[in-house]
Write a protein that holds these residues in place. Structure first.
Motif, PDB file in Angstrom:
ATOM      1  N   GLY A   4       0.743  -1.235   0.052  1.00  0.00           N
ATOM      2  CA  GLY A   4      -0.152  -0.046   0.115  1.00  0.00           C
ATOM      3  C   GLY A   4       0.713   1.389   0.054  1.00  0.00           C
ATOM      4  N   ILE A   5       0.183   2.465  -0.227  1.00  0.00           N
ATOM      5  CA  ILE A   5       0.976   3.755  -0.119  1.00  0.00           C
ATOM      6  C   ILE A   5       0.283   4.806   0.673  1.00  0.00           C
ATOM      7  CG2 ILE A   5       1.727   5.678  -1.596  1.00  0.00           C
ATOM      8  CD1 ILE A   5       1.194   3.660  -4.040  1.00  0.00           C
ATOM      9  N   LEU A   6       1.179   5.195   1.665  1.00  0.00           N
ATOM     10  CA  LEU A   6       0.679   6.447   2.435  1.00  0.00           C
ATOM     11  C   LEU A   6       1.460   7.544   2.103  1.00  0.00           C
ATOM     12  CD1 LEU A   6       0.910   4.451   6.136  1.00  0.00           C
ATOM     13  CD2 LEU A   6      -1.225   4.893   4.515  1.00  0.00           C
ATOM     14  N   PHE A   7       0.875   8.641   2.759  1.00  0.00           N
ATOM     15  CA  PHE A   7       1.809  10.047   2.457  1.00  0.00           C
ATOM     16  C   PHE A   7       2.778  10.124   3.628  1.00  0.00           C
ATOM     17  CE2 PHE A   7      -2.756  11.559   1.572  1.00  0.00           C
ATOM     18  CZ  PHE A   7      -2.455  12.086   0.109  1.00  0.00           C
ATOM     19  N   SER A   8       3.875  10.674   2.847  1.00  0.00           N
ATOM     20  CA  SER A   8       5.066  10.590   3.976  1.00  0.00           C
ATOM     21  C   SER A   8       4.712  11.877   4.801  1.00  0.00           C
ATOM     22  CB  SER A   8       6.258  11.281   2.922  1.00  0.00           C
ATOM     23  OG  SER A   8       6.045  12.329   2.299  1.00  0.00           O
ATOM     24  N   GLU A   9       5.617  11.859   6.007  1.00  0.00           N
ATOM     25  CA  GLU A   9       5.209  12.877   6.966  1.00  0.00           C
ATOM     26  C   GLU A   9       5.312  14.285   6.368  1.00  0.00           C
ATOM     27  OE1 GLU A   9       7.536  12.308  10.690  1.00  0.00           O
ATOM     28  OE2 GLU A   9       7.153   9.990  10.628  1.00  0.00           O
ATOM     29  N   LYS A  10       6.709  14.425   5.632  1.00  0.00           N
ATOM     30  CA  LYS A  10       6.679  15.931   5.169  1.00  0.00           C
ATOM     31  C   LYS A  10       5.651  16.120   4.209  1.00  0.00           C
ATOM     32  CE  LYS A  10       9.848  14.708   1.172  1.00  0.00           C
ATOM     33  NZ  LYS A  10      11.085  15.005   0.540  1.00  0.00           N
ATOM     34  N   ASN A  11       4.898  15.471   3.546  1.00  0.00           N
ATOM     35  CA  ASN A  11       4.000  15.654   2.518  1.00  0.00           C
ATOM     36  C   ASN A  11       2.408  15.427   3.238  1.00  0.00           C
ATOM     37  OD1 ASN A  11       5.434  16.217   0.554  1.00  0.00           O
ATOM     38  ND2 ASN A  11       5.666  14.024   0.002  1.00  0.00           N
ATOM     39  N   PHE A  12       2.317  15.221   4.698  1.00  0.00           N
ATOM     40  CA  PHE A  12       1.106  15.183   5.295  1.00  0.00           C
ATOM     41  C   PHE A  12       0.559  16.679   5.632  1.00  0.00           C
ATOM     42  CE2 PHE A  12      -1.518  13.079   8.831  1.00  0.00           C
ATOM     43  CZ  PHE A  12      -2.325  12.227   7.848  1.00  0.00           C
ATOM     44  N   GLY A  13       0.018  16.966   4.911  1.00  0.00           N
ATOM     45  CA  GLY A  13      -0.384  18.555   5.091  1.00  0.00           C
ATOM     46  C   GLY A  13      -1.706  18.533   5.797  1.00  0.00           C
ATOM     47  N   PRO A  14      -2.573  19.934   5.863  1.00  0.00           N
ATOM     48  CA  PRO A  14      -3.771  19.685   6.451  1.00  0.00           C
ATOM     49  C   PRO A  14      -4.802  19.116   5.366  1.00  0.00           C
ATOM     50  CG  PRO A  14      -2.790  21.967   6.473  1.00  0.00           C
ATOM     51  CD  PRO A  14      -1.821  21.091   5.658  1.00  0.00           C
ATOM     52  N   VAL A  15      -4.718  19.317   4.069  1.00  0.00           N
ATOM     53  CA  VAL A  15      -5.577  18.758   3.266  1.00  0.00           C
ATOM     54  C   VAL A  15      -5.403  17.054   2.990  1.00  0.00           C
ATOM     55  CG1 VAL A  15      -6.166  18.299   0.718  1.00  0.00           C
ATOM     56  CG2 VAL A  15      -5.716  20.914   1.564  1.00  0.00           C
ATOM     57  N   GLU A  16      -4.306  16.787   3.059  1.00  0.00           N
ATOM     58  CA  GLU A  16      -3.707  15.435   3.153  1.00  0.00           C
ATOM     59  C   GLU A  16      -4.342  14.810   4.458  1.00  0.00           C
ATOM     60  OE1 GLU A  16      -1.653  17.110   0.387  1.00  0.00           O
ATOM     61  OE2 GLU A  16      -1.645  17.588   2.565  1.00  0.00           O
ATOM     62  N   GLN A  17      -4.161  15.397   5.506  1.00  0.00           N
ATOM     63  CA  GLN A  17      -4.839  14.735   6.850  1.00  0.00           C
ATOM     64  C   GLN A  17      -6.264  14.644   6.916  1.00  0.00           C
ATOM     65  OE1 GLN A  17      -3.624  16.986  10.287  1.00  0.00           O
ATOM     66  NE2 GLN A  17      -5.682  16.969  11.238  1.00  0.00           N
ATOM     67  N   ALA A  18      -6.749  15.554   6.267  1.00  0.00           N
ATOM     68  CA  ALA A  18      -8.336  15.783   6.102  1.00  0.00           C
ATOM     69  C   ALA A  18      -8.965  14.740   5.162  1.00  0.00           C
ATOM     70  CB  ALA A  18      -8.756  17.097   5.450  1.00  0.00           C
ATOM     71  N   THR A  19      -8.405  14.380   4.097  1.00  0.00           N
ATOM     72  CA  THR A  19      -8.971  13.408   3.089  1.00  0.00           C
ATOM     73  C   THR A  19      -8.466  12.028   3.807  1.00  0.00           C
ATOM     74  OG1 THR A  19      -6.958  13.452   1.652  1.00  0.00           O
ATOM     75  CG2 THR A  19      -8.536  14.872   1.166  1.00  0.00           C
ATOM     76  N   THR A  20      -7.341  11.868   4.289  1.00  0.00           N
ATOM     77  CA  THR A  20      -7.035  10.617   4.991  1.00  0.00           C
ATOM     78  C   THR A  20      -7.929  10.160   5.920  1.00  0.00           C
ATOM     79  OG1 THR A  20      -4.922  10.755   4.428  1.00  0.00           O
ATOM     80  CG2 THR A  20      -5.221   9.309   6.250  1.00  0.00           C
ATOM     81  N   ALA A  21      -8.638  11.157   6.804  1.00  0.00           N
ATOM     82  CA  ALA A  21      -9.548  10.774   7.641  1.00  0.00           C
ATOM     83  C   ALA A  21     -10.731  10.099   7.322  1.00  0.00           C
ATOM     84  CB  ALA A  21     -10.058  12.178   8.521  1.00  0.00           C
ATOM     85  N   PHE A  22     -10.888  10.366   6.075  1.00  0.00           N
ATOM     86  CA  PHE A  22     -12.289   9.641   5.531  1.00  0.00           C
ATOM     87  C   PHE A  22     -11.850   8.597   4.175  1.00  0.00           C
ATOM     88  CE2 PHE A  22     -12.453  13.679   3.511  1.00  0.00           C
ATOM     89  CZ  PHE A  22     -12.541  13.528   1.999  1.00  0.00           C
ATOM     90  N   GLY A  23     -10.684   8.505   4.281  1.00  0.00           N
ATOM     91  CA  GLY A  23     -10.376   7.232   3.272  1.00  0.00           C
ATOM     92  C   GLY A  23      -9.982   7.631   1.930  1.00  0.00           C
ATOM     93  N   GLN A  24      -9.348   8.878   1.616  1.00  0.00           N
ATOM     94  CA  GLN A  24      -9.183   9.295   0.378  1.00  0.00           C
ATOM     95  C   GLN A  24      -7.622   9.767   0.374  1.00  0.00           C
ATOM     96  OE1 GLN A  24     -10.964  12.710  -1.871  1.00  0.00           O
ATOM     97  NE2 GLN A  24     -12.524  11.185  -2.231  1.00  0.00           N
TER      98      GLN A  24
END
Length: 637
Positions: free
Chosen positions: A391-411
């Motif tokens: 699988g693929i997750l966002f790296s810590e440096k690319n885990f900004g507010p938008v990425e955090q928000a979309t990840t919270a609902f599985g996108q």
């Protein structure tokens, strides 16, 4: 003078005699060394120079299910060998043989005429049937021998094909379980030893020999074949009904990590793998396929929020206008008008995207990311199944507010189905992350365990209280929310829908979705976890709650008795939604007479059986949830 000469002659004779005695002793010693001390070694070397072996195929170990039912076995398939030096009439020998085998006579004769001591007649005479072998043996062709060989036997046809894989021309595993456990399954075959001279003629003074091989070890899986048949049937029906691209399913015991069923569609027959596209037999979808999980991933966000106590399902509330702004990005809910004012339990029931963004923000990016990794995402589950992706997750440096928000609902992230099953199992079993596993035991041909496997707990992710609230919320999703079509009366099913838009070349593709549902039962003490995903369904509204949820419900209803699950108390009653069939609990009519029942003016259709007056039994039994159009059968004495 004569005395001196006579003395020298005697001296010479004595020396010659001593040399003769020494030479004789050396010869006798050498003969003793050769014939007594090195007898066996030299005999073996001599026999090796005369030896012509006819191999018997190694018998691979069986692959069995958890109950000892045969999944893959062996079937006798003889192979023909020919010694040209033992037959001077190849033309007349090849003609009847070619006729029986149904092959070209000229090509067969050419092969039989090769200047070799022994010729394997392959592929013409490899893995033939026993019936053909018996017919050929009656020809009594000089120099023709039959070697015992085996091919894999599949008593259940295509069942489990993308998991078990197949073997190649040489009998070695090439895919799936056959490949991953080839070192255990591979056996060494018996051999008949024929002794011939340099030109291949039998040696009359030497008896033929026999080398005994060893059967491969048996591999016992955690799979339950009975459950597998139910699951694969449902996937095949879904593929046909929705004209889907592919589909997959996993059934796991959330308390142990045992995989009870692992299915992919379309399937193939392992013996016909050469006629199948490689993308089918090389891809075991539950472990290979990666995609955005959609709303099924919200269970992870929910579990983290409950463990960190940033939400209370009943006391905290959230207003959903239909979207949430993260910087300049507008993230919409699937319901454009929004769900308005709701508790966080309703946020879960409604699968409200902005509500889960709120949970993610309360957790913070670092904490949310930690829980995602603790639940096993971004790494292999090490299930022991060939071809597993990470699988693929966002790296810590690319885990900004938008990425955090979309990840919270599985996108925006990519996970495998088996990762989701592993994570949800931990969320509902008290917080224990177990490694999924597929092999239960490996045993030798005498039944002795070579290796055994069992539950392996990796870490604890959340506590009992948070896990209890996760189960409560997800049971409510099925009874009152978007997962209603998975509701199964008496089983207390909990679960979550998922609808993920597919990404092609970095962009979301309109109208192309993967719909899924992950469900478990019983909600108070989970014994079964079932995940189903359908890729590219057509002919229907593309929502997980519409397509995947009813499939999980049907699977759960059929496999629950096989797992020993009985009707549970404390079930949340199903809430009627528009379009649902009207249901009602069946009344208790036992002990009543026909007149009494008629006077109560029941709206149900009642069908009477027997000539007595008083009702002794009824079907469905009292308190069963039935449709208003169902018929109640009553039986008199």
């Amino acid at each position: 003078m004569r005395t001196v000469i006579g003395y020298q002659s005697k001296k010479r004779i004595r020396a010659i005699f001593v040399l003769f005695i020494l030479s004789l002793a050396m010869v006798v010693g050498k003969l003793f060394h050769v014939q007594i001390i090195k007898h066996e070694i030299l005999k073996d070397r001599a026999e090796a120079s005369w030896d012509r072996e006819i191999p018997f195929g190694g018998m691979r170990g069986d692959i069995l299910d958890r109950n000892g039912n045969l999944i893959v076995g062996n079937r006798l398939a003889p192979t023909l060998y020919f010694m040209p030096t033992q037959n001077r009439d190849i033309k007349n020998s090849s003609k009847p043989l070619a006729a029986i085998l149904g092959v070209d006579e000229a090509k067969l004769a050419k092969k039989m005429s090769q200047r070799e001591v022994m010729v394997k007649l392959a592929p013409e005479g490899k893995n033939i049937t026993k019936e053909l072998s018996d017919e050929i043996s009656r020809l009594q062709i000089d120099g023709l021998y039959t070697g015992v060989d085996f091919v894999r036997h599949y008593p259940n046809g295509e069942l489990l094909s993308r998991l078990i894989g197949f073997t190649g021309y040489d009998g070695k595993g090439l895919a799936g379980i056959e490949y991953a456990y080839d070192e255990f399954l591979l056996g060494t075959g018996d051999r008949i030893r024929l002794y011939t001279d340099a030109i291949g003629l039998p040696l009359p003074h030497v008896d033929d020999g026999f080398k005994t091989g060893v059967k491969g070890a048996n591999v016992e899986l955690t799979i339950d074949v009975r459950m597998q048949k139910i699951v694969e049937r449902e996937l095949v029906q879904a593929m046909e009904k929705y004209d889907a691209t592919q589909a997959l399913a996993i059934v796991m015991n959330p308390k142990t990590g045992e995989l009870l069923s692992l299915a992919s569609a379309p399937t193939f027959h392992p013996s016909d793998y050469k006629d199948v596209d490689q993308s089918i037999y090389n891809r075991n979808l539950p472990v290979w396929m990666t995609f955005e999980p959609g709303s099924t991933f919200k269970i992870v966000t929910l579990a983290a929020g409950l463990e960190e106590k940033v939400i209370d399902l009943h006391q905290d509330h959230f207003h959903d206008p239909g979207y949430v702004m993260i910087g300049k990005a507008r993230l919409r809910c699937w319901k454009r008008s929004g769900h308005k004012h709701q508790s966080f339990l309703e946020v879960v029931e409604n699968s409200c995207n902005p509500g889960f963004v709120e949970i993610g923000q309360r957790l913070g990016g670092e904490t949310l990311g930690k829980y995602i990794r603790d639940f096993g995402f971004g790494q292999s589950t090490e299930s022991g199944i060939a071809g597993e992706s990470k699988g693929i997750l966002f790296s810590e440096k690319n885990f900004g507010p938008v990425e955090q928000a979309t990840t919270a609902f599985g996108q925006g992230i990519s996970v495998t189905p088996i990762q989701q099953v592993q994570a949800v199992a931990a969320a509902i079993n008290g917080g224990y992350l177990y490694r999924p596993y597929i092999v239960k035991e490996i045993t030798d041909d005498k039944g002795k365990a070579v290796r055994s496997f069992g539950p392996e707990m990796q870490r604890r992710v959340i506590g009992d209280e948070a896990s209890k609230h996760v189960r409560e919320a997800l049971e409510s999703v099925v009874a009152k929310g978007s997962g209603g079509k998975a509701f199964t009366d008496g089983l207390r099913v909990g679960g979550k829908t998922g609808t993920a838009q597919k990404v092609v070349d970095g962009r979301y593709k309109d109208g192309d979705y993967i719909v899924s549902f992950i469900g478990f039962a019983p909600a108070d003490d989970p014994e079964l976890l079932v995940y189903v995903a359908v890729d590219g369904p057509k002919n229907s509204v593309q929502f997980g709650g519409v397509i995947a949820a009813p499939i999980v419900g049907r699977i759960m209803e059929e496999i629950a008795p096989l797992a020993g699950i009985t009707v549970r108390k404390g079930q949340i009653e199903k809430e009627y939604k528009w379009g649902d069939a009207l249901t009602q609990r069946a009344p208790d009519l036992t002990g009543m007479t026909k007149g009494m029942i008629t006077s109560q003016l029941h709206t149900f259709q009642i069908e009477w059986h027997g000539s007595g007056e008083q009702v002794k039994t009824q079907l469905p039994v009292a308190n069963t949830l039935i449709s208003v159009e169902d018929v109640i059968h009553v039986y008199t004495e």
